[in-house]
Structure formats: structure tokens, C-alpha cells
Design an enzyme around this catalytic site. Structure first.
Site, mmCIF file in Angstrom:
data_model
loop_
_atom_site.group_PDB
_atom_site.id
_atom_site.type_symbol
_atom_site.label_atom_id
_atom_site.label_comp_id
_atom_site.label_asym_id
_atom_site.label_seq_id
_atom_site.Cartn_x
_atom_site.Cartn_y
_atom_site.Cartn_z
ATOM 1 N N ASP A 164 0.858 -1.187 0.000
ATOM 2 C CA ASP A 164 0.000 0.000 0.000
ATOM 3 C C ASP A 164 0.898 1.242 0.000
ATOM 4 O OD1 ASP A 164 -2.880 1.084 0.501
ATOM 5 O OD2 ASP A 164 -1.602 2.156 1.949
ATOM 6 N N ILE A 165 0.612 2.205 -0.888
ATOM 7 C CA ILE A 165 1.378 3.443 -0.942
ATOM 8 C C ILE A 165 0.941 4.325 0.232
ATOM 9 C CG2 ILE A 165 1.934 5.490 -2.305
ATOM 10 C CD1 ILE A 165 1.328 3.899 -4.812
ATOM 11 N N GLU B 299 -4.581 2.500 -4.512
ATOM 12 C CA GLU B 299 -3.114 2.569 -4.377
ATOM 13 C C GLU B 299 -2.539 1.282 -3.818
ATOM 14 O OE1 GLU B 299 -4.793 4.169 -0.499
ATOM 15 O OE2 GLU B 299 -5.329 4.163 -2.608
#
Length: 430
Positions: free
Chosen positions: A299-300, A343
Site C-alpha cells: 500500500d502506498i 493505491e
């Protein structure tokens, strides 16, 4: 994951002619037709031989009787048995004659010869010669210029039915033998002609199709058929060429569409649909083969704030850059990187255990950091970072497909709670 292409139906490899092959069928059919034609022609020829033989026999007997008529009449007029005997014996000495008799005008036999044993009559001999076996003619004696010829007796003979039939059969055997030889030679010539001009080109086409790669039908070894460019065989090869190229184009379009349906349009990596198929397949395979399987959720960090302050265009560019960087840490021929949503990304690592997966996760984190994408609004770092959760199963510890995904997701959220920009997992495989 691209599904395997359907097998293209191809013929078996070309082998030597065998029973049931085109060459064998052609040879048998040609021989049958040749024998049929030769049988019809032979039958017509036999009828002609029978007619000619009958005419020859009748003419020959008539000539013989005409030749001996004068001498036999002299013997009958003078009642000379010795002369009659010589004439009758001359006629009887021919194997064709079975019985001969010279008689005077009172019906008394002056000379007579008869074959003691006659062959039995058959339907064939009766059919052919039954009506021409018996010959009888009057003996005419010249009495003087002022008197007409007088009948002084008769000569009678019967031909040998068995001898004539034997002679006819000998002719039959010669005709039949010649017809069979003629049919065989004709068949060989026709078979050779058809093999050279039709069968062999067809076998070349068959061999070319058999050698075609099912995955590349449009690149088949198109045979060059000399002498058949503008005939039906040439048109057949051209039609096959067009068909296989069209099939090749269809396969390529299908693969392209399949690839597009499994690819995320923004980042170029696999989409959620492809991930679900790939993960399910490799989870079953790992369970059956007792091989390890690892999953990494990525996950960004603080990506919503990144989008809000830098704009969605910059956000899309960043997603593409992150996906490209992540893809450098895996083997695309074995592993899978997919965009899970928004994301979030996910990595599936078939055949890699917990320690291998942790190493890959650290590579992924460092790859994103190396992009040095500024993120002034991140709570973890001045540059863009990612958080990851790793879960693995091994031969000793098997978990369900849903549980393995859930464990990786839980570790991801744990990494976020612990400050982001980190990899979280359990030392013992989930």
C-alpha cells in the site's frame, strides 16, 4: 495469466503408404477399373474370336471337301475301295476330324474312319460348335460334255467337338493372359501418373500441415507445387494459406484481447481479475505439490494526501512509476504483480517460502524509495514510501486461500499502525 492456445487439428506424420492410404486406394481402384475394362474388352474379343474360328472351320472344311470331291467321285463311280480309303484317310488324319465316310450312290461305305473315344460334350462346345460339326456333300462325276454331272455317292464327316473346344480354350487363355498383362501395365502407368501429378503433391500439402506449429499456424511451411500454380491443387494450397494466416491473426487478436482484459489500464500490471485467477490456480498447485506460496500486500503511504496536494494527474504518473519499480523485484515469468485496487498492489510468489518473500518485500520497499518521489505531506518520510504485509504457507502449515490473503492484509494494516514505510510479517509461516 494467458490461457493456452487451442490445439490446431493437424494430421499424423506422413509415413509409407499402407492399407487405407490414398496411394493404396488409388492403386486398387485403378487396378480394378483396368481389370474391368480389360474384361469387357476381352469378352468382346473372345466373341470375335469365336465367330472368326467358326468361319475358319467352315471355310477350311468346305475347301477340303471341294478338293477331294473329284477323286472321291472317281472312287465311288469305279467302286474303288482303295482309292476311297486313301482319300478318307487323308481327311481323317487331321485331328480336327472325328469321323469320315465315303459311300457310293447306293449308300454302301467304300471307306470309313472313326475315332474310337470321343470327349464328352459340354455346354460350351455345343454353344460354340454344335451346329457346324456335321458336314455332308454329294460326289459329282462328270460323264461327258453332252451329259450333266451325275451324283455317284456322298462324303460325310463329323468334326471333333473336343478338339475344337480345346483349340478355342487355348485362344481364350492367350487372350485372357494378354488382357491381364495389358491391364497390369496400364494400371502401373496410370498409378505412376496419378502419383506424380496428384497424390505426391497432396502428400506434400499433408506433410506441410502436419509440420505446422499449432501456436503459429500462419507460419506453416507452404509447399511449392511446380506445375500446379493455376490448377485446383494450386488453389487448394492458396486457400489453406489464407485460412491459416486468418487463423493466426485470430489467435493474435484473441491473445491481445485476453491480455488487455487481464491488465490494469493505468499501471500496465495485472488487474484484480487476473490476480484472482492466478492466485487460485497457484494456491491449488501449492497444496497438491506441497510447495510454499507467499503473498505480499503493498500500500502506498498517505496516497490520498498525495493526490489531494499534487493532483490526480501526478497521482496517476506516480502509480505507473511505483508499479514499474515494483515489477523490477520479481520474476515476471514465475511471479505476479497486480494492482489490487486504488493505491494497493499485491505480489504472489509461487514456490517461495517466508524468508524469500521477506527478502522480496524489502527489495520492493527499497525500489519505491529509490524513485525519490517527493511527498511533503507523508507522515512516514519526505519521499513516497510503501507499507507491506507478508504471509506464507509451507508444506508443514497449509491454510485456506482466503486465510492466507487475510493474514497478508492484517500484516499490512499492522505495518501502517506501526508507522508505515515498513514490512510486517510473522516469523512462523501463517
Amino acid at each position: 495469466m494467458i490461457s493456452p492456445r487451442p490445439r490446431f487439428p493437424l494430421s499424423a506424420p506422413v509415413t509409407a503408404p499402407k492399407k487405407g492410404s490414398l496411394t493404396t486406394k488409388q492403386a486398387l481402384l485403378t487396378l480394378l477399373i483396368a481389370l474391368l475394362i480389360s474384361s469387357v474388352a476381352g469378352s468382346i474379343e473372345l466373341l470375335s474370336h469365336a465367330t472368326n474360328m467358326r468361319q475358319e472351320v467352315q471355310l477350311r472344311v468346305a475347301q477340303q471337301l471341294a478338293i477331294v470331291n473329284g477323286a472321291a467321285a472317281e472312287a465311288a463311280f469305279q467302286l474303288n475301295p482303295d482309292l476311297a480309303h486313301q482319300i478318307a484317310y487323308g481327311l481323317f488324319s487331321d485331328d480336327e476330324v472325328a469321323w469320315v465316310s465315303i459311300r457310293d450312290d447306293f449308300g454302301r461305305a467304300l471307306a470309313e474312319f472313326n475315332t474310337p473315344e470321343q470327349a464328352e460334350s459340354t455346354w460350351l462346345s455345343q454353344r460354340l460348335f454344335g451346329d457346324i460339326l456335321h458336314h455332308q456333300t454329294a460326289l459329282l462325276y462328270y460323264m461327258g460334255s453332252d451329259m450333266p454331272e451325275a451324283i455317284v455317292g456322298e462324303i460325310e464327316l463329323v468334326l471333333s467337338e473336343g478338339y475344337l473346344t480345346q483349340q478355342f480354350l487355348a485362344r481364350i487363355y492367350a487372350v485372357v493372359g494378354f488382357s491381364i498383362l495389358e491391364a497390369f501395365i496400364l494400371s502401373i502407368l496410370v498409378i505412376a501418373f496419378f502419383h506424380v501429378f496428384i497424390t505426391r503433391p497432396l502428400l506434400k500439402v499433408h506433410a506441410a500441415i502436419a509440420q505446422t506449429d499449432p501456436n503459429r499456424p500462419g507460419h506453416w511451411p507452404k509447399p511449392a507445387l511446380r506445375g500446379h500454380l493455376h490448377d485446383e491443387l494450386g488453389h487448394l494450397v492458396d486457400s489453406l494459406d489464407h485460412l491459416l494466416k486468418a487463423f493466426q491473426q485470430g489467435l493474435e487478436q484473441r491473445d491481445q484481447l485476453h491480455h488487455l482484459s487481464n491488465m490494469d489500464g493505468l499501471t500496465g500490471v495485472a488487474n484484480r481479475r487476473h490476480f484472482d485467477e492466478f492466485y487460485k490456480q497457484h494456491w491449488y498447485l501449492a497444496q497438491q505439490t506441497q510447495q510454499p506460496l507467499s503473498v505480499i500486500f503493498i500500500d502506498i503511504d498517505n496516497f490520498k494526501k498525495f493526490n489531494d496536494h499534487y493532483g490526480h494527474a501526478m497521482g496517476d504518473e506516480t502509480l505507473r512509476a511505483v508499479a514499474n519499480a515494483l515489477n523490477q523485484c520479481i520474476d515476471p515469468t514465475r511471479d505476479l504483480l497486480a494492482r489490487y485496487g486504488g493505491e494497493e498492489f499485491v505480489c504472489v510468489l509461487p514456490g517461495q517460502d517466508h524468508d524469500d518473500a521477506v527478502d522480496v518485500a524489502h527489495c520492493l520497499r527499497e525500489a519505491v524509495l529509490s524513485l525519490a518521489i517527493p511527498h511533503a505531506f507523508s507522515s512516514a518520510h519526505s519521499d513516497l514510501t510503501v507499507s507491506m504485509g507478508v504471509a506464507s504457507m509451507s508444506a508443514g502449515v497449509l491454510v485456506s486461500a482466503e486465510a492466507l490473503i487475510e493474514h497478508a492484509d492484517q500484516h499490512l494494516y499492522r505495518a501502517k499502525r506501526l508507522g508505515r514505510n515498513r514490512v510486517e510479517t510473522r516469523k512462523r509461516p501463517a
